[in-house]
Design an enzyme around this catalytic site. Structure first.
Site, PDB file in Angstrom:
ATOM      1  N   ASP A 318       0.853  -1.192   0.000  1.00 50.10           N
ATOM      2  CA  ASP A 318       0.000   0.000   0.000  1.00 50.10           C
ATOM      3  C   ASP A 318       0.891   1.246   0.000  1.00 50.10           C
ATOM      4  OD1 ASP A 318      -2.202   1.675  -0.004  1.00 50.10           O
ATOM      5  OD2 ASP A 318      -3.207   0.711   1.678  1.00 50.10           O
ATOM      6  N   GLU A 511     -10.452   7.157   4.421  1.00 52.46           N
ATOM      7  CA  GLU A 511      -9.443   6.530   5.279  1.00 52.46           C
ATOM      8  C   GLU A 511      -9.516   7.086   6.709  1.00 52.46           C
ATOM      9  OE1 GLU A 511      -5.695   5.694   3.256  1.00 52.46           O
ATOM     10  OE2 GLU A 511      -6.684   5.938   1.320  1.00 52.46           O
TER      11      GLU A 511
END
Ligand code: BGC
Ligand code: BGC
Length: 640
Positions: A318, A511
């Site tokens: 990521d 997020e």
């Protein structure tokens, strides 16, 4: 396809402008009849043939993914990088589908002009449609889709998304997120289908299959990504250490804690389902597993993912997550690649990553076999998807981009997400009724689309969504000529109405920026007063929530005659009106439990005995307009 004359000219031009000296480029160009270049050669042979021709630098290039803003097509080619991504909101200017297509073409032309001519794999988060591109069809976020429980619909959404991606030349999607979301305080709860493992597996598999379906002869298939492996969504409260945009994360990128086998029993099945369906890529999770960052955990990334599940695809890290491991950058790289990462998402650190990985191999700290395994996986994906042979935007798909047909699928999806939670003879609304419409979310396509819409953190307003329909515009178009609809966001009206229709919800976030305390999940005092003032002006008050997760209602529930959860619908706001006016039925059922009060908030990993009393409604709850429950809930099963 690019002509070989043009290719040779481009190559020559590159060599002149860049003054190449690197070893890779000193190698002889490969012959036109090399086995790997021939689409008729079986994939495994193409991979072997190509791998045997590659220098170490070329192999490491394949393992490197940079962000488009950090690297020009020429520089990406010079570094022989294997992949480029668009981070959230990272778009060419102007942001038009054609400009995206032109950009991808430039990267591919440059990549094809290198010695081996390996196309790049361009990756993007097309997580609710191809929503980084202006004019795309934007679908509800996955949690809303979880309320539909409609696998066939998921397949069509996957397919539409793939077609819009193909128009721009992008064949790798960082979607679906298959977290089993345990905590609605998490800023990514809306990206997950459900708190129920089996529901996540079923819907994600159908969606990924739709995305992978052949689009047209000769057109590559889109590669979906199973993410984030593993344990995201189950992190402990306040175990996160990340700080971005002046916000300290609470859950996102935190630590998942507990007995490993018990955790795997809950989180692993969606991965198995997706890999069994042929999904070729996975992304590692930012989060930790019992105290250790997943990106460095060989037992998980190689042991569980590649050995136990038999995952044959490639694993991408990521965003800058490798840099969250302990030690200096070289130590971090060694840990991540040895743990099983095949491609490094190093948005701004591509060249540095590649240099360091090369010296790790040269100094014996990184086995050559690990590099070959990683590259083999990446090349296999490029061959099997078809990107190797046709890496360019598909002009024939351009008319389908944001088309009426695609928007019709999204509108149908919106209607099916709507979840009716209370109705005291207020719904459906008569099209001839006098309606007062109020609330921050009534006329704001940005707000109804949520995070990951044009920008990473989403946007506000209507003007960036050509052809999109706000909820208010949808009401007017569905009610038609007869409509008596007045709108004021603050609810300042004269006279009386039959119906007071209020649209309230969350502002966009993505997020950990969206991690919340429970008291932040309740309605504000000004929102409560808006409900009160609408009561005085209308016979019936209907509250429609436009949010990425349940909103804790407490006493507000008694102040409204009807309550509808509309999740985050995306661009096709008329789908909400279709159901409110009764043209289509209410069919949505909650994909997650809905807490009754802030004080008694319980995560979904609590036992049903602990959790049911704390809930207003359990997973599975939903009504039809007559007030009949549409199916059993988790707590019904527990009480039996
Ligand atoms: C997110 C991923 C996403 C990646 C690329 C990360 O911050 O965690 O889900 O795919 O960025 O945008
Ligand atoms: C990017 C996102 C990424 C995030 C991670 C943002 O700047 O646009 O794609 O997920 O950073 O921190």
């Amino acid at each position: 396809m690019i002509s070989s004359i043009k290719q040779t000219a481009l190559h020559a031009a590159l060599l002149i402008t860049l003054g190449l000296s690197a070893s890779a480029h000193a190698q002889a160009p490969t012959p036109a009849d090399a086995a790997y270049k021939n689409p008729a050669t079986p994939t495994a042979q193409r991979v072997d043939d190509l791998l045997a021709r590659m220098t170490l630098e070329e192999k490491i290039g394949q393992m490197t993914q940079a962000e488009r803003q950090a690297i020009s097509p020429e520089n990406a080619a010079r570094n022989v990088f294997g992949s480029i991504l668009s981070g959230g909101g990272s778009a060419p200017k102007p942001n038009t589908p054609q400009a995206w297509a032109d950009m991808i073409r430039a990267y591919q032309d440059a990549a094809r002009s290198t010695r081996l001519g390996i196309p790049i794999l361009y990756g993007i988060d097309a997580v609710h449609g191809h929503q980084s591109v202006v004019g795309a069809t934007i679908f509800p976020h996955l949690l809303g889709l979880g309320a539909t429980r409609d696998a066939a619909l998921m397949a069509r959404i996957g397919q539409v998304t793939a077609q819009e991606m193909a128009a721009t030349g992008i064949f790798w999607n960082f979607s679906p997120m298959i977290a089993v979301s345990e905590d609605i305080r998490w800023g990514r709860a809306y990206e997950s289908f459900s708190e129920d493992t089996a529901l996540v597996s079923e819907l994600a598999t159908a969606y990924a299959k739709g995305m992978m379906q052949p689009i047209a002869p000769g057109v590559p298939r889109v590669i979906p990504t199973a993410k984030h492996f593993i344990g995201d969504g189950g992190t402990a409260w306040k175990s996160a250490k990340t700080r971005i945009m002046n916000t300290t994360y609470l859950l996102d990128q935190g630590d998942t804690q507990g007995d490993s086998e018990a955790l795997l029993a809950r989180y692993l099945p969606p991965y198995k389902a997706l890999f069994d369906a042929g999904v070729g890529s996975a992304m590692a999770s930012f989060s930790s597993w019992n105290g250790n960052k997943v990106h460095g955990e060989r037992a998980l990334l190689t042991g569980v993912l590649k050995e136990r599940l038999g995952f044959k695809g490639f694993l991408v890290s990521d965003w800058d997550a490798i840099q969250q491991l302990p030690g200096d950058f070289s130590t971090q790289i060694a840990a991540a690649i040895n743990a099983g990462i095949d491609m490094a998402m190093v948005p701004n650190a591509g060249p540095d990553f590649a240099r360091r990985l090369k010296s790790l191999v040269e100094s014996g700290k990184m086995p050559q076999a690990r590099i070959d395994d990683a590259v083999r996986r990446i090349l296999t994906a490029k061959f099997t998807s078809g990107v190797f042979d046709q890496p360019y935007p598909v002009a024939a798909m351009m008319p389908a981009f944001g088309s009426a047909e695609h928007r019709a699928v999204a509108r149908e999806a919106v209607a099916k997400t709507l979840t009716l939670l209370k109705n005291k003879a207020a719904l459906p609304i008569d099209k001839n009724a006098r309606i007062f419409v109020a609330g921050s979310h009534a006329d704001n396509i940005g707000a109804q689309s949520g995070g990951w819409s044009l920008e990473w953190q989403g946007v506000s307003g209507n003007n960036k969504f050509p052809q999109g329909t706000s909820l208010l515009a949808g009401l007017k178009s569905v009610a038609g000529e007869a409509a008596q609809i007045s709108f004021d966001a603050q609810g300042k009206f004269q006279g009386r109405a039959d119906i007071g229709l209020i649209f309230l919800g969350e502002s966009p976030y993505a997020e950990g920026i969206g991690d919340r305390y429970t008291d932040e999940l309740a309605l504000s005092s000004s929102e409560l007063s808006l409900i009160e003032s609408m009561r005085e002006r209308a016979d019936k008050v209907v509250l429609v929530l436009v949010a990425g997760r349940p909103i804790i209602l407490d006493s507000a529930l008694n102040k409204v005659d009807a309550l509808v959860m509309a999740w985050l619908p995306g661009t096709e706001g008329a789908g909400v009106a279709d159901v409110l006016f009764g043209d289509k039925p209410f069919t949505g059922r909650l994909p997650v439990g809905w807490p009754a009060t802030e004080k008694r908030y319980q995560r979904a990993d609590a036992t049903l005995a602990q959790r049911c009393p704390s809930l207003q409604w359990a997973i599975g709850f939903g009504l039809d307009a007559s007030g009949k429950t549409l199916g059993p809930t988790g707590c019904d099963a527990y009480k039996k």
